[in-house]
Enzyme design. Structure first.
Site, PDB file in Angstrom:
ATOM      1  N   THR A 150      14.011 -75.089-132.561  1.00 39.08           N
ATOM      2  CA  THR A 150      14.877 -76.254-132.365  1.00 39.08           C
ATOM      3  C   THR A 150      16.101 -75.695-131.644  1.00 39.08           C
ATOM      4  OG1 THR A 150      16.105 -76.019-134.427  1.00 39.08           O
ATOM      5  CG2 THR A 150      14.112 -77.358-134.537  1.00 39.08           C
ATOM      6  N   HIS A 151      16.691 -76.457-130.757  1.00 36.05           N
ATOM      7  CA  HIS A 151      17.814 -75.983-129.919  1.00 36.05           C
ATOM      8  C   HIS A 151      17.432 -74.739-129.124  1.00 36.05           C
ATOM      9  CE1 HIS A 151      20.415 -78.573-132.473  1.00 36.05           C
ATOM     10  NE2 HIS A 151      19.639 -78.121-133.439  1.00 36.05           N
ATOM     11  N   SER A 166       2.883-104.185 -93.149  1.00 40.42           N
ATOM     12  CA  SER A 166       2.553-103.386 -94.340  1.00 40.42           C
ATOM     13  C   SER A 166       1.170-102.765 -94.210  1.00 40.42           C
ATOM     14  CB  SER A 166       2.640-104.256 -95.597  1.00 40.42           C
ATOM     15  OG  SER A 166       1.855-105.428 -95.455  1.00 40.42           O
ATOM     16  N   LYS A 175       5.490 -60.293-108.669  1.00 35.66           N
ATOM     17  CA  LYS A 175       5.638 -61.673-109.137  1.00 35.66           C
ATOM     18  C   LYS A 175       4.317 -62.403-109.343  1.00 35.66           C
ATOM     19  CE  LYS A 175       9.023 -63.904-109.545  1.00 35.66           C
ATOM     20  NZ  LYS A 175      10.037 -64.342-108.587  1.00 35.66           N
ATOM     21  N   LYS A 186       4.437-101.706-103.178  1.00 35.64           N
ATOM     22  CA  LYS A 186       3.184-100.984-103.001  1.00 35.64           C
ATOM     23  C   LYS A 186       3.350 -99.487-102.775  1.00 35.64           C
ATOM     24  CE  LYS A 186       1.948-104.559-100.584  1.00 35.64           C
ATOM     25  NZ  LYS A 186       2.693-105.490-101.472  1.00 35.64           N
ATOM     26  N   GLN A 211       7.376-106.490-100.884  1.00 35.58           N
ATOM     27  CA  GLN A 211       6.388-105.659-100.180  1.00 35.58           C
ATOM     28  C   GLN A 211       6.624-104.172-100.489  1.00 35.58           C
ATOM     29  OE1 GLN A 211       4.900-106.739 -96.196  1.00 35.58           O
ATOM     30  NE2 GLN A 211       6.085-105.042 -95.427  1.00 35.58           N
ATOM     31  N   GLU A 262       5.664 -75.681-112.265  1.00 36.76           N
ATOM     32  CA  GLU A 262       6.948 -76.047-111.642  1.00 36.76           C
ATOM     33  C   GLU A 262       6.814 -77.314-110.801  1.00 36.76           C
ATOM     34  OE1 GLU A 262       9.257 -72.430-110.078  1.00 36.76           O
ATOM     35  OE2 GLU A 262       7.229 -71.719-110.367  1.00 36.76           O
ATOM     36  N   SER A 292       4.696 -63.752-104.757  1.00 41.05           N
ATOM     37  CA  SER A 292       5.880 -63.864-103.910  1.00 41.05           C
ATOM     38  C   SER A 292       5.586 -63.152-102.597  1.00 41.05           C
ATOM     39  CB  SER A 292       7.055 -63.206-104.625  1.00 41.05           C
ATOM     40  OG  SER A 292       8.007 -62.774-103.673  1.00 41.05           O
ATOM     41  N   TYR A 339       8.600-115.657-104.222  1.00 44.98           N
ATOM     42  CA  TYR A 339       8.299-114.472-103.419  1.00 44.98           C
ATOM     43  C   TYR A 339       9.410-114.195-102.407  1.00 44.98           C
ATOM     44  CZ  TYR A 339       6.123-111.231-100.176  1.00 44.98           C
ATOM     45  OH  TYR A 339       5.868-110.132 -99.393  1.00 44.98           O
ATOM     46  N   ASN A 387       3.997 -66.344-110.125  1.00 44.10           N
ATOM     47  CA  ASN A 387       4.841 -67.519-110.353  1.00 44.10           C
ATOM     48  C   ASN A 387       4.041 -68.722-110.862  1.00 44.10           C
ATOM     49  OD1 ASN A 387       7.084 -66.109-109.372  1.00 44.10           O
ATOM     50  ND2 ASN A 387       6.569 -66.665-107.263  1.00 44.10           N
TER      51      ASN A 387
HETATM   52  N1  ARG Z   1       2.567-107.926 -96.932  1.00 45.13           N
HETATM   53  C1  ARG Z   1       3.107-108.806 -97.888  1.00 45.13           C
HETATM   54  C2  ARG Z   1       3.465-108.047 -99.149  1.00 45.13           C
HETATM   55  O1  ARG Z   1       3.035-106.959 -99.286  1.00 45.13           O
HETATM   56  C3  ARG Z   1       2.115-109.869 -98.221  1.00 45.13           C
HETATM   57  C4  ARG Z   1       2.699-111.163 -98.665  1.00 45.13           C
HETATM   58  C5  ARG Z   1       3.401-111.787 -97.538  1.00 45.13           C
HETATM   59  N2  ARG Z   1       3.780-113.122 -97.783  1.00 45.13           N
HETATM   60  C6  ARG Z   1       4.590-113.760 -96.926  1.00 45.13           C
HETATM   61  N3  ARG Z   1       4.834-114.974 -97.167  1.00 45.13           N
HETATM   62  N4  ARG Z   1       5.093-113.164 -95.888  1.00 45.13           N
HETATM   63  O2  ARG Z   1       4.192-108.485 -99.996  1.00 45.13           O
END
Ligand code: ARG
Length: 458
Positions: free
Chosen positions: A155-156, A23, A283, A325, A322, A290, A277, A317, A285
């Site tokens: 409205t509408h 990660s 144009k 993120k 992971q 958008e 454009s 967990y 735009n």
């Molecule tokens: N890179 C992992 C995550 O983002 C960290 C936690 C990992 N924990 C484990 N027991 N492998 O979730």
């Protein structure tokens, strides 16, 4: 880089699997939070007598050295590291030796990653709130500028009743104020410390979770260690808030695209926020509006992705988590960019007052006021509604507006009509009479503006 978990196995992992597992490419942005969290952890281990004061000193110095070197670029992320947590721990151990190996006492990467993410998102929420408040202020200023500018309210997507452009804009300010409220509310639940939950079951060491949480500015600690490491509600709540915020920006964008079209011509966007454009020279735009509308789908996707990831996970967990993120980083980055560029576009947007006013003059948007006039002269609303409908049909057939009809024509529909009807259907009067709280009269919009300014100043 050798795996920190090499032990039961030799830590040798297939190259492709290793890359897939890592990660670091995205969690490296948590380096500050990871290091700050580790400093607090070291201090707590010292306070609890698990490490000596000397070891704590060595760890904290080592960690601040790593932070400094990452910030000034003299240390770069090792692409072979599995994640930000193992990277920091390994560099620390290389630099300070044995003490580095003690830092991970009474914690796990499971509580560590939850901690880092909570710290990071706390900061992101603060930044997003500032950006959303800035935008709300810019829209409020526009509303002030156009608080008397009459336009058709819809409205509408059919012309409905006259409103002011200021009133219409203040509707978006109210949405942004709710977005701000939601973000503050979410922040209180983000600001709960999971550290000390360890892998899932807590620890046998005499740790002081509250001490560590307080050092990191948390308002409380997770009260169940299994929940502490498996909870991602705080990420989902933030993603939900951001999805709603984007929905607001998207509706606003949609209106701006309509208003900027040749069909409406209600607003003129600054050249700085439009594009041309490559083929059609005429144009202009509204690309920014958008794109904000388009990026809304992306933020919804981030929310749906994580909801779906979480829905089948057994406690506690799981590595699936992971995936939280990239989704939340993408959503935060997207929202911050959208808020910034949207603010610039709104700040420089001009209303085409005459076009708004003439659109308001067509479409019989004062027909409700015509009915209200008859009600004022003693007629029941339902009867007045029917008669007014007949008058609209008549006017339409004769190619006239309600303002252009003669009194004699009005009187063929009801003897209750007198000269006062022209006052009643005058658009400026229609707006001025809507003095109810939250209504479109200038005074009412001024109160909304005052409310928003007050809310945004705190
Ligand atoms: N890179 C992992 C995550 O983002 C960290 C936690 C990992 N924990 C484990 N027991 N492998 O979730």
């Amino acid at each position: 880089m050798a795996k920190i978990w090499a032990g039961r196995t030799d830590g040798a992992i297939d190259l492709a699997a290793d890359g897939f597992n890592s990660s670091l490419p995205f969690d490296k942005r948590l380096y500050r939070e990871d290091i700050t969290g580790s400093m607090a952890h070291a201090a707590m281990l010292g306070k609890a007598g698990i490490l000596t004061e000397e070891e704590v000193g060595v760890l904290i110095d080592g960690l601040s050295g790593i932070l400094e070197d990452l910030e000034n670029g003299s240390l770069s992320f090792d692409p072979d590291a599995e994640d930000i947590h193992s990277f920091v721990e390994q560099v620390l151990t290389e630099r300070v030796g044995e003490a580095g190996k003690k830092l991970h006492t009474a914690r796990s990467r499971n509580d560590q990653v939850a901690l880092d993410l909570r710290l990071y998102l706390r900061g992101e929420i603060d930044q997003i709130k500032t950006a959303a408040a800035d935008l709300a202020m810019k829209v409020t200023e526009k509303a002030e500028q156009y608080k008397s500018q009459i336009m058709p309210g819809y409205t509408h997507l059919q012309r409905a009743q006259p409103v002011t452009f200021g009133h219409h804009l203040m509707a978006y300010v109210m949405m942004l104020l709710r977005d701000l409220d939601r973000l503050s509310d979410t922040r209180t639940r983000v600001n709960v410390s999971p550290i000390g939950c360890c892998a899932l079951a807590g620890t046998t060491y005499p740790t002081d979770r509250c001490f560590e949480a307080e050092k990191l500015g948390f308002e409380g600690i997770a009260l169940n260690s299994i929940d502490g490491v498996s909870d991602r509600d705080f990420v989902l709540e933030l993603l939900s808030d951001l999805a709603i915020l984007m929905m607001h920006l998207s509706r606003f964008s949609e209106e701006i695209c309509l208003w900027a079209s040749f069909e409406f011509r209600f607003v003129e966007l600054s050249d700085a926020f439009t594009t041309g454009s490559s083929i059609m020279p005429q144009k202009k735009n509204p690309d920014i509006a958008e794109l904000v509308r388009g990026k809304t789908g992306r933020v919804y996707g981030d929310l749906m992705a994580l909801l779906t990831t979480m829905k089948g996970l057994p406690l506690a967990y799981n590595k699936d988590m992971q995936e939280d993120k990239e989704a939340v980083f993408d959503a935060c980055d997207t929202v911050k960019k959208c808020l910034e560029v949207f603010g610039g576009m709104i700040g420089t947007m001009k209303a085409c007052g005459e076009n708004m006013r003439s659109a308001a003059a067509g479409g019989f948007i004062n027909a409700t006021d015509l009915a209200d006039y008859l009600v004022g002269r003693g007629m029941p609303f339902r009867t007045a509604y029917k008669i007014s409908g007949g008058i609209v049909a008549y006017a339409q057939n004769s190619g006239k507006t309600l303002e252009e009809m003669t009194l004699t024509e009005y009187q063929t529909f009801s003897p209750l009509f007198d000269e006062g009807v022209f006052e009643a259907v005058n658009l400026e009067n229609c707006v001025a009479r809507r003095t109810s709280t939250g209504g479109t009269s200038v005074g009412s919009v001024e109160s909304q503006i005052a409310y928003a300014r007050e809310a945004l100043s705190v």
